[in-house]
Design a protein around this motif. Structure first.
Motif, short mmCIF file in Angstrom:
data_model
loop_
_atom_site.label_atom_id
_atom_site.label_comp_id
_atom_site.label_asym_id
_atom_site.label_seq_id
_atom_site.Cartn_x
_atom_site.Cartn_y
_atom_site.Cartn_z
N LEU A 93 0.85 -1.18 0.00
CA LEU A 93 0.00 0.00 0.00
C LEU A 93 0.89 1.24 0.00
O LEU A 93 1.18 1.84 1.04
CB LEU A 93 -0.94 -0.02 1.20
CG LEU A 93 -2.06 -1.06 1.15
CD1 LEU A 93 -2.84 -1.09 2.46
CD2 LEU A 93 -2.99 -0.78 -0.02
N GLU A 94 1.32 1.60 -1.20
CA GLU A 94 2.19 2.75 -1.38
C GLU A 94 1.76 3.55 -2.60
O GLU A 94 1.20 3.01 -3.55
CB GLU A 94 3.65 2.31 -1.57
CG GLU A 94 4.29 1.67 -0.36
CD GLU A 94 5.75 1.30 -0.59
OE1 GLU A 94 6.42 0.92 0.37
OE2 GLU A 94 6.21 1.41 -1.76
N GLU A 95 2.01 4.84 -2.54
CA GLU A 95 1.76 5.71 -3.68
C GLU A 95 2.84 6.78 -3.71
O GLU A 95 3.03 7.52 -2.73
CB GLU A 95 0.37 6.36 -3.57
CG GLU A 95 -0.01 7.17 -4.79
CD GLU A 95 -1.44 7.68 -4.71
OE1 GLU A 95 -1.86 8.38 -5.65
OE2 GLU A 95 -2.13 7.39 -3.73
N ALA A 102 -5.58 1.52 3.42
CA ALA A 102 -6.43 0.76 2.51
C ALA A 102 -7.56 1.62 1.96
O ALA A 102 -7.96 1.50 0.80
CB ALA A 102 -6.98 -0.48 3.21
N LYS A 103 -8.07 2.53 2.79
CA LYS A 103 -9.14 3.42 2.33
C LYS A 103 -8.62 4.36 1.25
O LYS A 103 -9.32 4.63 0.25
CB LYS A 103 -9.71 4.23 3.50
CG LYS A 103 -10.87 5.12 3.10
CD LYS A 103 -11.51 5.80 4.29
CE LYS A 103 -12.71 6.62 3.85
NZ LYS A 103 -13.40 7.28 5.00
N GLU A 104 -7.43 4.89 1.42
CA GLU A 104 -6.84 5.76 0.40
C GLU A 104 -6.62 4.99 -0.90
O GLU A 104 -6.78 5.53 -2.00
CB GLU A 104 -5.53 6.34 0.91
CG GLU A 104 -5.72 7.37 2.03
CD GLU A 104 -4.40 7.79 2.67
OE1 GLU A 104 -4.30 8.96 3.10
OE2 GLU A 104 -3.47 6.94 2.73
N TYR A 105 -6.25 3.73 -0.77
CA TYR A 105 -6.09 2.87 -1.94
C TYR A 105 -7.40 2.74 -2.70
O TYR A 105 -7.45 2.81 -3.93
CB TYR A 105 -5.58 1.51 -1.47
CG TYR A 105 -5.53 0.42 -2.52
CD1 TYR A 105 -4.64 0.48 -3.59
CD2 TYR A 105 -6.37 -0.68 -2.44
CE1 TYR A 105 -4.59 -0.54 -4.54
CE2 TYR A 105 -6.33 -1.69 -3.38
CZ TYR A 105 -5.44 -1.62 -4.43
OH TYR A 105 -5.40 -2.62 -5.36
#
Length: 221
Positions: A93-95, A102-105
């Protein structure tokens, strides 16, 4: 007054022997009855995963909040909280080199797609429908229970002590989240009781089976 929590488990929406209409009916009924809707999915969120939820677009066409014309109430005000559960999740879970939740994903996956044409329009309609139908949404990721393929095939007989610690901790956190998030189902000032649940099931199933448009207010009344 004691509250009774009901766990409703439905079959998947992409079984090989299902029709699109049947999947939409099962999906619609589960959403209409739930206060927290957990969408169980294997792997990450990609275009194929979003496409499976295309029945969300269909559902919004076949449900009303109130009967008659001039109904401007948003369906999203009466739908349950939505939790996209990612099983056997393997991605980081990286950006842009930074950790994300997980919500941002999930929210990143729901961003509109750039471009023009029928294909892009269809993709963005699905994303828009998901966000509109489930304004209160979240995402939760669980790693694989084990790495041993043979053991995974016989998981019911594997002692819990042999499961990956990350999986065990994730399940514990998931259970806590669900119990904290699940609130009594209500419409206006009315709460769902046992008799109300039975009446709603009968009203919704009758409407769906007869090809009618389920109306939330009418069913509750």
């Amino acid at each position: 007054m004691a509250l009774l929590q009901v766990l409703l488990d439905t079959e998947g929406i992409d079984a090989y022997d299902q029709t699109a209409q049947y999947s939409t009916q099962i999906f619609s009924l589960a959403v209409l009855l739930s206060c927290l809707f957990v969408y169980n999915h294997m792997g990450g969120i990609d275009e194929s995963a979003l496409d499976r939820l295309s029945l969300v677009t269909e559902m919004t066409k076949h449900i009303r909040v109130k009967a008659g014309k001039g109904d401007d109430a948003s369906l999203g005000e009466f739908t349950p909280s939505f939790l996209w559960l990612l099983r056997d999740f393997y991605l980081k879970l990286e950006e842009d080199g930074h950790k994300i939740s997980a919500k941002e994903y999930l929210e990143t996956a729901l961003h509109p797609v750039d471009g023009e044409g029928a294909s892009v329009k269809a993709k963005n309609e699905i994303r828009s429908s998901i966000k509109s139908l489930f304004p209160d949404r979240d995402c939760f990721a669980l790693v694989r229970p084990m790495n041993d393929e043979k053991a995974l095939a016989d998981l019911d007989n594997v002692p819990r002590t042999q499961l990956r610690p990350e999986f065990t901790a994730g399940v514990a956190n998931l259970v806590k989240y669900i119990f904290a998030k699940a609130q009594p189902k209500r419409f206006a000032s009315g709460f769902m009781t046992g008799p109300v649940l039975a009446g709603l099931v009968e009203a919704y199933v009758k409407a769906i089976n007869n090809g009618a448009v389920p109306t939330i207010a009418t069913a509750w009344q």
